[in-house]
Design a protein around this motif. Structure first.
Motif, PDB file in Angstrom:
ATOM      1  N   PRO A 128       0.777  -1.236   0.000  1.00  8.58           N
ATOM      2  CA  PRO A 128       0.000   0.000   0.000  1.00  8.58           C
ATOM      3  C   PRO A 128       0.811   1.289   0.000  1.00  8.58           C
ATOM      4  O   PRO A 128       0.261   2.352  -0.209  1.00  8.58           O
ATOM      5  CB  PRO A 128      -0.804  -0.109   1.308  1.00  8.58           C
ATOM      6  CG  PRO A 128       0.074  -0.901   2.206  1.00  8.58           C
ATOM      7  CD  PRO A 128       0.828  -1.858   1.320  1.00  8.58           C
TER       8      PRO A 128
ATOM      9  N   THR B 223      -1.775  -4.966   3.661  1.00  9.70           N
ATOM     10  CA  THR B 223      -2.906  -4.047   3.638  1.00  9.70           C
ATOM     11  C   THR B 223      -3.160  -3.466   5.020  1.00  9.70           C
ATOM     12  O   THR B 223      -2.854  -4.101   6.030  1.00  9.70           O
ATOM     13  CB  THR B 223      -4.183  -4.762   3.143  1.00  9.70           C
ATOM     14  OG1 THR B 223      -5.288  -3.874   3.266  1.00  9.70           O
ATOM     15  CG2 THR B 223      -4.460  -6.017   3.943  1.00  9.70           C
TER      16      THR B 223
ATOM     17  N   GLN C 100      -8.828   0.260  -1.958  1.00  4.00           N
ATOM     18  CA  GLN C 100      -8.868  -0.876  -1.055  1.00  4.00           C
ATOM     19  C   GLN C 100      -8.232  -2.086  -1.725  1.00  4.00           C
ATOM     20  O   GLN C 100      -8.319  -2.277  -2.931  1.00  4.00           O
ATOM     21  CB  GLN C 100     -10.302  -1.208  -0.657  1.00  4.00           C
ATOM     22  CG  GLN C 100     -10.899  -0.278   0.382  1.00  4.00           C
ATOM     23  CD  GLN C 100     -12.204  -0.808   0.936  1.00  4.00           C
ATOM     24  OE1 GLN C 100     -12.927  -1.531   0.257  1.00  4.00           O
ATOM     25  NE2 GLN C 100     -12.515  -0.461   2.165  1.00  4.00           N
ATOM     26  N   ILE C 101      -7.609  -2.921  -0.891  1.00  2.00           N
ATOM     27  CA  ILE C 101      -6.929  -4.109  -1.410  1.00  2.00           C
ATOM     28  C   ILE C 101      -7.938  -5.043  -2.080  1.00  2.00           C
ATOM     29  O   ILE C 101      -7.614  -5.744  -3.046  1.00  2.00           O
ATOM     30  CB  ILE C 101      -6.178  -4.832  -0.278  1.00  2.00           C
ATOM     31  CG1 ILE C 101      -5.036  -5.682  -0.842  1.00  2.00           C
ATOM     32  CG2 ILE C 101      -7.094  -5.681   0.559  1.00  2.00           C
ATOM     33  CD1 ILE C 101      -3.828  -4.899  -1.236  1.00  2.00           C
TER      34      ILE C 101
ATOM     35  N   THR D 124      -0.695  -0.228  -4.408  1.00  3.65           N
ATOM     36  CA  THR D 124      -2.038   0.342  -4.460  1.00  3.65           C
ATOM     37  C   THR D 124      -1.974   1.837  -4.118  1.00  3.65           C
ATOM     38  O   THR D 124      -1.049   2.292  -3.452  1.00  3.65           O
ATOM     39  CB  THR D 124      -2.972  -0.348  -3.454  1.00  3.65           C
ATOM     40  OG1 THR D 124      -2.429  -0.205  -2.134  1.00  3.65           O
ATOM     41  CG2 THR D 124      -3.123  -1.816  -3.770  1.00  3.65           C
TER      42      THR D 124
ATOM     43  N   ASP E 209      -6.330  -2.464   5.600  1.00  2.00           N
ATOM     44  CA  ASP E 209      -7.784  -2.531   5.624  1.00  2.00           C
ATOM     45  C   ASP E 209      -8.303  -3.323   6.830  1.00  2.00           C
ATOM     46  O   ASP E 209      -7.580  -4.124   7.438  1.00  2.00           O
ATOM     47  CB  ASP E 209      -8.313  -3.161   4.332  1.00  2.00           C
ATOM     48  CG  ASP E 209      -8.108  -2.252   3.127  1.00  2.00           C
ATOM     49  OD1 ASP E 209      -8.306  -1.032   3.288  1.00  2.00           O
ATOM     50  OD2 ASP E 209      -7.753  -2.750   2.054  1.00  2.00           O
TER      51      ASP E 209
ATOM     52  N   THR F 189     -11.891 -10.007   0.556  1.00  4.21           N
ATOM     53  CA  THR F 189     -10.787 -10.184  -0.392  1.00  4.21           C
ATOM     54  C   THR F 189     -10.452 -11.653  -0.573  1.00  4.21           C
ATOM     55  O   THR F 189     -10.283 -12.145  -1.693  1.00  4.21           O
ATOM     56  CB  THR F 189      -9.538  -9.435   0.100  1.00  4.21           C
ATOM     57  OG1 THR F 189      -9.840  -8.054   0.213  1.00  4.21           O
ATOM     58  CG2 THR F 189      -8.378  -9.613  -0.854  1.00  4.21           C
TER      59      THR F 189
END
Length: 344
Positions: free
Chosen positions: A76, A132, A111-112, A106, A134, A142
């Motif tokens: 990220p 991530t 968002q992943i 990203t 998140d 995911t």
């Protein structure tokens, strides 16, 4: 003669020179763990390949075998120094086993789940490694979208069968807070990621538990859950100073945050260690330059073990993966060596 034809010719030439079958040579050069040969033969194959300038065409071999050997590694933050060893570890494991790693960063607003779903739909990659920030619901969604050929790095998804390899950042943060409290600090500032993510919650839990151990109540006015980048560190440190609280130490969870916090201190003529103690997680250029106290974490191993776990899942050698790696050590530097009188 095409490049592929030249590669085949070189492969046959290597096999002829070392007196081995071409398929054996190919598997040795791709580091196929199922191919067993003596160390002497392996050395002869590798040295002959180097002499002829041969390297295996991973993409072509994956097309022939219909087994995808490309691995996508998602991160990220491109500027986060803590992730560099993870990339190195994951890449090293992939190449050693004949897989080719692709790195994908990203954006801050992506968002992943979205990125992985789109990449998975391309039908190009055999598996995915992902870091991530998140929350848990996003991690579960995911995993459902991508399937078993996914290993999350540096985070843990609770519930479901999500493959994860993560660092024990609870213990790392506990060690940092415990050290500062033992030095006499009672108003300890805290700068970390937004609550709701696994690591952010685990770190804060470690911070709180260290305070509870010595019977000290954290000062809520100087606790900030804002993010992991330079701007988050800068904004949070400025707000800590603006509160007017007698903050004698601050823990910053990421080096990029620490850089932002340090810049604010410098603009206010405050010195790290002399005026405000500072500690962080991970080792990097900044920890050395500012002589910051930090907790050494096995970030290379997270990438390396995570990639090997993914490849084992892809090759049906292992099923569900859940692995926690422990902090290596607390490294005390100049930034926290000065003792402070206890102020209740």
């Amino acid at each position: 003669m095409t490049n592929d034809d030249k590669a085949k010719a070189n492969l046959k030439e290597i096999a002829r020179r070392v007196n081995a079958h071409a398929s054996t040579v190919s598997r040795v050069l791709r580091n196929d763990p199922s191919q067993r040969v003596s160390d002497k033969t392996r050395e002869r194959i590798n040295s002959t390949a180097k002499e002829l300038g041969y390297s295996p065409n991973i993409h072509a071999s994956s097309l022939r075998s219909k087994k995808r050997r490309e691995i996508c590694i998602l991160f990220p933050q491109i500027d986060n120094p803590a992730f560099i060893p993870m990339v190195e570890g994951a890449s090293s494991a992939c190449r050693a086993r004949g897989y080719f790693p692709y790195i994908y960063f990203t954006t801050k607003s992506e968002q992943i789940e979205t990125a992985l779903t789109d990449l998975h739909a391309m039908n190009h990659f055999g598996g995915f490694l992902a870091v991530t920030f998140d929350n848990n619901d996003v991690l579960l969604n995911t995993s459902n979208a991508v399937g078993q050929n996914l290993v999350l790095l540096n985070t843990r998804a609770k519930g479901g069968n999500v493959n994860c390899v993560w660092l024990n950042t609870y213990e790392a943060m506990f060690l940092l807070a415990e050290h500062l409290l033992a030095q006499g600090h009672r108003n300890i500032g805290y700068i970390s990621g937004n609550r709701g993510g696994f690591n952010a919650d685990e770190r804060f839990r470690g911070f709180l538990d260290a305070h509870e151990k010595v019977g000290v109540q954290p000062n809520k006015e100087i606790l900030f859950h804002t993010g992991y980048d330079y701007e988050a560190g800068e904004t949070s440190m400025r707000q800590i100073l603006e509160t007017g609280e007698a903050c004698s130490a601050v823990i910053v969870s990421m080096l990029t945050c620490a850089a932002g916090a340090y810049s604010v201190m410098q603009r206010n003529n405050l010195a790290v260690g002399r005026d405000i103690a500072m500690a962080t997680l991970h080792k990097g250029v900044l920890t050395d330059a500012l002589e910051l106290t930090y907790v050494s974490l096995p970030t290379f191993e997270v990438g390396f073990k995570g990639a090997n776990a993914l490849l084992d899942v892809m090759e049906q050698k292992r099923g569900h993966i859940q692995m926690q790696l422990e902090p290596l050590e607390l490294v005390i530097r100049k930034s926290t060596m000065q003792s402070f009188e206890v102020r209740l």
